[in-house]
Write a protein that holds these residues in place. Sequence first.
Motif, PDB file in Angstrom:
ATOM      1  N   MET A   1       0.778  -1.006  -0.061  1.00 23.50           N
ATOM      2  CA  MET A   1      -0.239   0.138   0.156  1.00 23.50           C
ATOM      3  C   MET A   1       1.039   1.276   0.000  1.00 23.50           C
ATOM      4  SD  MET A   1      -2.896   0.910   2.582  1.00 23.50           S
ATOM      5  CE  MET A   1      -4.323   1.835   1.966  1.00 23.50           C
ATOM      6  N   PHE A   2       0.562   2.277  -0.929  1.00 20.27           N
ATOM      7  CA  PHE A   2       1.326   3.293  -0.849  1.00 20.27           C
ATOM      8  C   PHE A   2       1.217   4.288   0.270  1.00 20.27           C
ATOM      9  CE2 PHE A   2       1.832   7.497  -2.769  1.00 20.27           C
ATOM     10  CZ  PHE A   2       3.189   7.615  -3.258  1.00 20.27           C
ATOM     11  N   TYR A   3       2.209   4.823   0.915  1.00 22.73           N
ATOM     12  CA  TYR A   3       2.113   5.638   2.036  1.00 22.73           C
ATOM     13  C   TYR A   3       1.909   7.117   1.683  1.00 22.73           C
ATOM     14  CZ  TYR A   3       3.616   8.331   5.837  1.00 22.73           C
ATOM     15  OH  TYR A   3       3.562   9.153   6.900  1.00 22.73           O
ATOM     16  N   ILE A   4       0.771   7.744   2.254  1.00 24.98           N
ATOM     17  CA  ILE A   4       0.942   9.017   2.180  1.00 24.98           C
ATOM     18  C   ILE A   4       0.474   9.560   3.728  1.00 24.98           C
ATOM     19  CG2 ILE A   4      -0.677  11.275   1.381  1.00 24.98           C
ATOM     20  CD1 ILE A   4      -1.364   9.427  -1.094  1.00 24.98           C
ATOM     21  N   SER A   5       1.381  10.567   4.150  1.00 25.64           N
ATOM     22  CA  SER A   5       1.116  11.113   5.572  1.00 25.64           C
ATOM     23  C   SER A   5      -0.171  11.911   5.607  1.00 25.64           C
ATOM     24  CB  SER A   5       2.266  12.008   6.057  1.00 25.64           C
ATOM     25  OG  SER A   5       2.060  13.226   5.052  1.00 25.64           O
ATOM     26  N   GLU A   6      -0.558  12.472   6.788  1.00 24.24           N
ATOM     27  CA  GLU A   6      -1.437  13.366   7.052  1.00 24.24           C
ATOM     28  C   GLU A   6      -1.020  14.840   6.214  1.00 24.24           C
ATOM     29  OE1 GLU A   6      -4.766  12.707   8.090  1.00 24.24           O
ATOM     30  OE2 GLU A   6      -4.063  10.740   7.848  1.00 24.24           O
ATOM     31  N   VAL A   7      -1.943  15.564   5.883  1.00 22.32           N
ATOM     32  CA  VAL A   7      -1.706  16.971   5.388  1.00 22.32           C
ATOM     33  C   VAL A   7      -0.914  17.667   6.665  1.00 22.32           C
ATOM     34  CG1 VAL A   7      -2.514  19.004   4.436  1.00 22.32           C
ATOM     35  CG2 VAL A   7      -3.529  16.831   3.824  1.00 22.32           C
ATOM     36  N   LYS A   8       0.185  18.474   5.929  1.00 21.66           N
ATOM     37  CA  LYS A   8       0.849  19.357   6.960  1.00 21.66           C
ATOM     38  C   LYS A   8       1.067  20.660   6.397  1.00 21.66           C
ATOM     39  CE  LYS A   8       3.707  15.200   8.014  1.00 21.66           C
ATOM     40  NZ  LYS A   8       4.961  14.605   8.120  1.00 21.66           N
ATOM     41  N   SER A   9       1.246  21.690   6.983  1.00 20.29           N
ATOM     42  CA  SER A   9       1.598  22.861   6.471  1.00 20.29           C
ATOM     43  C   SER A   9       2.804  23.663   7.187  1.00 20.29           C
ATOM     44  CB  SER A   9       0.545  23.894   7.139  1.00 20.29           C
ATOM     45  OG  SER A   9       0.249  23.930   8.308  1.00 20.29           O
ATOM     46  N   THR A  10       3.859  22.568   7.343  1.00 25.84           N
ATOM     47  CA  THR A  10       5.133  22.868   8.047  1.00 25.84           C
ATOM     48  C   THR A  10       5.947  22.123   7.123  1.00 25.84           C
ATOM     49  OG1 THR A  10       5.012  21.259   9.657  1.00 25.84           O
ATOM     50  CG2 THR A  10       4.323  23.290  10.170  1.00 25.84           C
ATOM     51  N   ALA A  11       7.299  22.704   7.237  1.00 30.03           N
ATOM     52  CA  ALA A  11       8.429  21.988   6.354  1.00 30.03           C
ATOM     53  C   ALA A  11       8.959  20.734   7.032  1.00 30.03           C
ATOM     54  CB  ALA A  11       9.636  23.134   6.440  1.00 30.03           C
ATOM     55  N   PRO A  12       9.332  19.902   6.251  1.00 30.26           N
ATOM     56  CA  PRO A  12       9.978  18.583   6.998  1.00 30.26           C
ATOM     57  C   PRO A  12      10.658  18.846   8.224  1.00 30.26           C
ATOM     58  CG  PRO A  12      10.166  18.508   4.513  1.00 30.26           C
ATOM     59  CD  PRO A  12       9.926  20.052   5.029  1.00 30.26           C
ATOM     60  N   ALA A  13      10.744  17.972   8.952  1.00 27.57           N
ATOM     61  CA  ALA A  13      11.657  17.923  10.140  1.00 27.57           C
ATOM     62  C   ALA A  13      13.411  17.937   9.709  1.00 27.57           C
ATOM     63  CB  ALA A  13      11.616  17.163  11.123  1.00 27.57           C
ATOM     64  N   ALA A  14      13.656  17.089   8.789  1.00 20.43           N
ATOM     65  CA  ALA A  14      14.922  17.014   8.068  1.00 20.43           C
ATOM     66  C   ALA A  14      14.848  17.070   6.506  1.00 20.43           C
ATOM     67  CB  ALA A  14      15.580  15.876   8.520  1.00 20.43           C
ATOM     68  N   PHE A  15      15.941  17.716   6.100  1.00 16.31           N
ATOM     69  CA  PHE A  15      15.829  17.943   4.440  1.00 16.31           C
ATOM     70  C   PHE A  15      16.480  16.815   3.741  1.00 16.31           C
ATOM     71  CE2 PHE A  15      15.271  22.250   6.061  1.00 16.31           C
ATOM     72  CZ  PHE A  15      13.942  22.494   5.820  1.00 16.31           C
ATOM     73  N   GLN A  16      16.126  16.315   2.800  1.00 21.84           N
ATOM     74  CA  GLN A  16      16.875  15.197   2.080  1.00 21.84           C
ATOM     75  C   GLN A  16      17.775  15.953   0.912  1.00 21.84           C
ATOM     76  OE1 GLN A  16      14.165  12.667   0.054  1.00 21.84           O
ATOM     77  NE2 GLN A  16      12.709  12.755   1.657  1.00 21.84           N
ATOM     78  N   THR A  17      17.759  17.090   0.567  1.00 22.77           N
ATOM     79  CA  THR A  17      18.686  17.534  -0.446  1.00 22.77           C
ATOM     80  C   THR A  17      18.754  19.195   0.138  1.00 22.77           C
ATOM     81  OG1 THR A  17      16.822  18.157  -1.903  1.00 22.77           O
ATOM     82  CG2 THR A  17      17.806  15.942  -1.972  1.00 22.77           C
ATOM     83  N   THR A  18      19.677  19.677  -0.775  1.00 20.66           N
ATOM     84  CA  THR A  18      19.854  21.119  -0.718  1.00 20.66           C
ATOM     85  C   THR A  18      18.669  21.960  -1.153  1.00 20.66           C
ATOM     86  OG1 THR A  18      22.334  20.921  -0.740  1.00 20.66           O
ATOM     87  CG2 THR A  18      21.439  23.033  -1.266  1.00 20.66           C
ATOM     88  N   LEU A  19      18.327  21.517  -2.453  1.00 20.70           N
ATOM     89  CA  LEU A  19      17.228  22.035  -3.117  1.00 20.70           C
ATOM     90  C   LEU A  19      15.916  21.851  -2.371  1.00 20.70           C
ATOM     91  CD1 LEU A  19      15.994  23.199  -5.497  1.00 20.70           C
ATOM     92  CD2 LEU A  19      15.327  20.873  -6.339  1.00 20.70           C
ATOM     93  N   GLN A  20      15.681  20.861  -1.582  1.00 16.73           N
ATOM     94  CA  GLN A  20      14.382  20.840  -0.756  1.00 16.73           C
ATOM     95  C   GLN A  20      14.544  21.830   0.294  1.00 16.73           C
ATOM     96  OE1 GLN A  20      13.902  17.288   1.866  1.00 16.73           O
ATOM     97  NE2 GLN A  20      11.651  17.285   1.251  1.00 16.73           N
ATOM     98  N   GLU A  21      15.569  21.924   1.008  1.00 18.65           N
ATOM     99  CA  GLU A  21      15.809  23.065   1.874  1.00 18.65           C
ATOM    100  C   GLU A  21      15.657  24.370   1.420  1.00 18.65           C
ATOM    101  OE1 GLU A  21      19.104  24.245   5.438  1.00 18.65           O
ATOM    102  OE2 GLU A  21      19.781  22.660   4.088  1.00 18.65           O
ATOM    103  N   MET A  22      16.019  24.617   0.168  1.00 18.93           N
ATOM    104  CA  MET A  22      16.150  26.048  -0.554  1.00 18.93           C
ATOM    105  C   MET A  22      14.359  26.297  -0.629  1.00 18.93           C
ATOM    106  SD  MET A  22      19.144  25.842  -3.178  1.00 18.93           S
ATOM    107  CE  MET A  22      18.658  27.327  -4.105  1.00 18.93           C
TER     108      MET A  22
END
Length: 179
Positions: A1-22
């Motif tokens: 089953m494909f995982y999808i979190s609940e809807v959020k309105s905040t940035a991720p707690a940790a960034f995977q890439t420099t672009l994502q952080e930007m």
Amino acid sequence: MFYISEVKSTAPAAFQTTLQEMVYHVLQQFNVCYERVDTDEAITMEDCLLIDEKLNMQTVKTLFLCNRQQTDFYLLITTAGKPFKTKDLSSLLGISRLSFAPADLLEQMLGTKVGGASIFSVMLDKDNKVQVVLDEDAISSEWYGCNDGTSTSYMKLKTEWVVNEFLAFAHHKPKIIKL
């Protein structure tokens, strides 16, 4: 089953890439409201349909293309369900032949892996080597659905902000076409 979190309105707690952080830094800088979800790696159109349902929007299709010589580059934004034919876009742009840019150039120029291309990727294109091409249909709705430079986090934000403010901030004037 494909995982999808609940809807959020905040940035991720940790960034995977420099672009994502930007991306989240710019959204904060411009005080842009957005909704987002974390997901399993979204690979198929079916995965994107589940994301669209959760965020009540339609994710755009973002393609990184180049000419045969790999000297001219294009970031095409179109609707997810629209069939894409390189010859049609080549004709509209007056280019003899377009193809998908190699994965190594996608990562080198736009800071993402295959599946992670995003409008936000142009922030890494400081020399403006990539022409943004927007299909009218992809920018005609109120909401713009895209990833944040990864294939595991998707967001919904105002199309008007993306087209009018973000692209100006990123110093990329889009070419608007009708595919």
